[in-house]
Design an enzyme around this catalytic site. Structure first.
Site, PDB file in Angstrom:
ATOM      1  N   ASP A 149       0.865  -1.179   0.000  1.00 23.53           N
ATOM      2  CA  ASP A 149       0.000   0.000   0.000  1.00 23.53           C
ATOM      3  C   ASP A 149       0.902   1.229   0.000  1.00 23.53           C
ATOM      4  O   ASP A 149       1.506   1.568   1.013  1.00 23.53           O
ATOM      5  CB  ASP A 149      -0.899  -0.030   1.228  1.00 23.53           C
ATOM      6  N   GLN A 184       0.505   6.454   1.146  1.00 17.90           N
ATOM      7  CA  GLN A 184       1.175   7.517   1.898  1.00 17.90           C
ATOM      8  C   GLN A 184       2.630   7.706   1.477  1.00 17.90           C
ATOM      9  O   GLN A 184       3.287   8.628   1.953  1.00 17.90           O
ATOM     10  CB  GLN A 184       1.124   7.189   3.400  1.00 17.90           C
ATOM     11  N   LYS A 210      -3.826  11.442  -2.976  1.00 12.97           N
ATOM     12  CA  LYS A 210      -2.739  11.553  -2.000  1.00 12.97           C
ATOM     13  C   LYS A 210      -1.447  12.038  -2.656  1.00 12.97           C
ATOM     14  O   LYS A 210      -0.434  12.186  -1.987  1.00 12.97           O
ATOM     15  CB  LYS A 210      -2.479  10.188  -1.337  1.00 12.97           C
ATOM     16  N   CYS A 215      -8.720   5.505  10.315  1.00 10.98           N
ATOM     17  CA  CYS A 215      -8.884   4.253   9.567  1.00 10.98           C
ATOM     18  C   CYS A 215      -7.695   3.321   9.793  1.00 10.98           C
ATOM     19  O   CYS A 215      -7.263   2.605   8.885  1.00 10.98           O
ATOM     20  CB  CYS A 215      -9.062   4.519   8.081  1.00 10.98           C
TER      21      CYS A 215
END
Length: 482
Positions: free
Chosen positions: A275, A278, A301, A439
């Site tokens: 993932d 970020q 993002k 989250c």
């Protein structure tokens, strides 16, 4: 410092007396290790031996930059003030104060170039893509596929066909779980998921694990927010089919040693999904160097519009994955007796895509490519160190997660204040932060928390933004104490 692709962004975990990792192994049945001689992966060749057995060495604490020192101005050609001029939202007021945008972990602001690209698409270039014979269809298709090529460049793959457009990281993970997972997971198989994951990289695996009667096994955290690499090595085994791993935690800022962890997973023939939501806006990413099997990120993002995202998958994996959704765009031919599907990536892109979003994504990635990424990363690292040092001066403030090499995600509590109320008080001074569970409830639970405040930095933030946050927190703390 560390290399931006994950190499050297290690964990500093001490071992527990195990011998160094060998270049091969000969194991007995049932040991859970790969039988026979297995060469040490190239990604681990730089690893330290001895009690740390494979982790890269960390710099001594004394050798790190002085956190009280503001970022040097401007390093290596990165001019933060010039960048700020491209982001109109940074020049507005909120509640009578100049906006201080510290909610980048939730979404980044958009440069004018992105807004103009989206407006251009809807005002002058509206058309559907692919198959159209007219000029506007050809122009829209060109923009769409150039967006795919820009995403491939961002991630360091030479094959644009390994880029699948999705709505965002959440849909990307669900696509892999529902397509690859349904085809490859069975009873008793194991999925390792780090305790630092966003819910988007946990809940989809829970859903498919329940369906396939597989098992989720968490990789625990250490007190500073690093992933416990000793536990990770112990968890890997012959039943491990997939490792779900963040490239940068949205609540702790931790940057795990993804390349090393992926190399170990591959020794057990497990796949790795990373993932990168970020990560991609904070430092350059190279999926080839990481050897990731899947890598996902969301456009919003990384300075692009909402509703558009990217899934990278190794071509051989994507080609073996059955369609997840059916409809237009993903077919070759359709009949009542038999339907054949288009080649990847289109087979995994059912329906009309977010064409305007891709136009904005193309503009955002080109904008980012026009910056000195290494200099921008160095600037953010300096600003993060400065912010951590400045926050430490606020009485009663507890920072959650201080792993070496973390990105500018600053999650904290302030004694005597409720996180939501504190975020509201900061908003009254024009400072935008986020409060809640972010989250990432398992990550907060590891620290005994249900809620916290998060200030998150981006390449357009400044020392003045950090100082405004610290001053406001000191004011709230003083009022609370009084």
């Amino acid at each position: 410092m560390t290399t931006p692709d994950g190499f050297g962004r290690g964990t500093g975990v001490t071992g527990v007396g195990r011998p160094p990792l060998d270049t091969g192994s000969s194991t007995s049945p049932g040991s859970g290790l790969v039988p026979g001689p297995v060469p040490l992966p190239a990604a681990l060749a730089h690893a330290a031996g001895g009690p740390r057995y494979w982790l890269p060495q960390q710099p001594d604490q004394a050798a790190r930059a002085d956190p009280a020192t503001p970022p040097s101005a401007p390093p290596g050609g990165f001019d933060v003030e010039a960048v700020r001029r491209d982001f109109p939202q940074l020049h507005r007021e909120v509640n009578g104060h100049p906006l201080v945008w510290l909610d980048n972990g939730a979404t980044t602001l958009k440069p004018r170039q992105v807004a103009e690209a989206v407006a251009e698409h809807y005002s002058m270039g509206t058309s559907n893509v692919h198959r159209g014979a007219h000029t506007l269809a050809k122009q829209a298709t060109q923009v769409y596929e150039e967006g795919r090529e820009e995403a491939a460049k961002l991630l360091g793959t030479q094959d644009a066909g390994e880029i699948v457009f999705v709505r965002g990281t959440t849909e990307a993970v669900n696509l892999v779980a529902q397509s690859w997972g349904r085809a490859n997971l069975g009873v008793g198989d194991e999925i390792l998921v780090s305790a630092a994951e966003h819910h988007s990289n946990l809940v989809p695996w829970q859903l498919i694990a329940k369906e396939r009667r597989a098992r989720i096994r968490p990789i625990p955290l250490l007190p500073d927010g690093q992933l416990d690499q000793d536990a990770y090595r112990d968890l890997l085994g012959s039943r491990t089919k997939l490792v779900a791993l963040t490239h940068a935690s949205n609540v702790l800022g931790t940057v795990p040693p993804v390349a090393e962890m992926t190399a170990l997973a591959h020794r057990y023939d497990a796949k790795v999904l990373v993932d990168g939501a970020q990560a991609v806006s904070h430092f350059p990413v190279d999926v080839t160097a990481l050897d990731a099997d899947f890598y996902a990120f969301s456009g919003h993002k990384i300075f692009a519009p909402t509703g558009i995202g990217v899934l990278f998958g190794k071509r051989e994996l994507l080609e073996a994955m059955p369609p997840w959704q059916g409809g237009g765009n993903m077919i070759d031919s359709v009949g009542f007796e038999e339907t054949s599907y288009a080649p990847v990536p289109h087979r995994l892109e059912a329906g009309t895509g977010h064409i305007g979003g891709v136009a904005g994504l193309r503009a955002a990635l080109r904008y980012l490519a026009g910056l000195d990424r290494q200099a921008a990363t160095a600037y953010e690292e300096q600003l993060t160190a400065y912010a951590m040092g400045a926050l430490a001066t606020v009485p009663g403030l507890r920072l959650i997660g201080d792993a070496p090499g973390k990105i500018g995600v600053l999650t904290f509590l302030l004694a005597g204040t409720d996180p939501m109320a504190l975020a509201g008080a900061l908003d009254q001074q024009g400072i935008a932060v986020r409060a809640g569970h972010h989250c990432a409830q398992p990550a907060l639970a590891a620290f005994g928390l249900q809620s916290a405040v998060r200030a998150s930095l981006a390449l357009y933030n400044t020392v003045q933004d950090v100082d405004a946050l610290v001053s406001a927190l000191q004011g709230v703390q003083a009022a609370s104490a009084g």
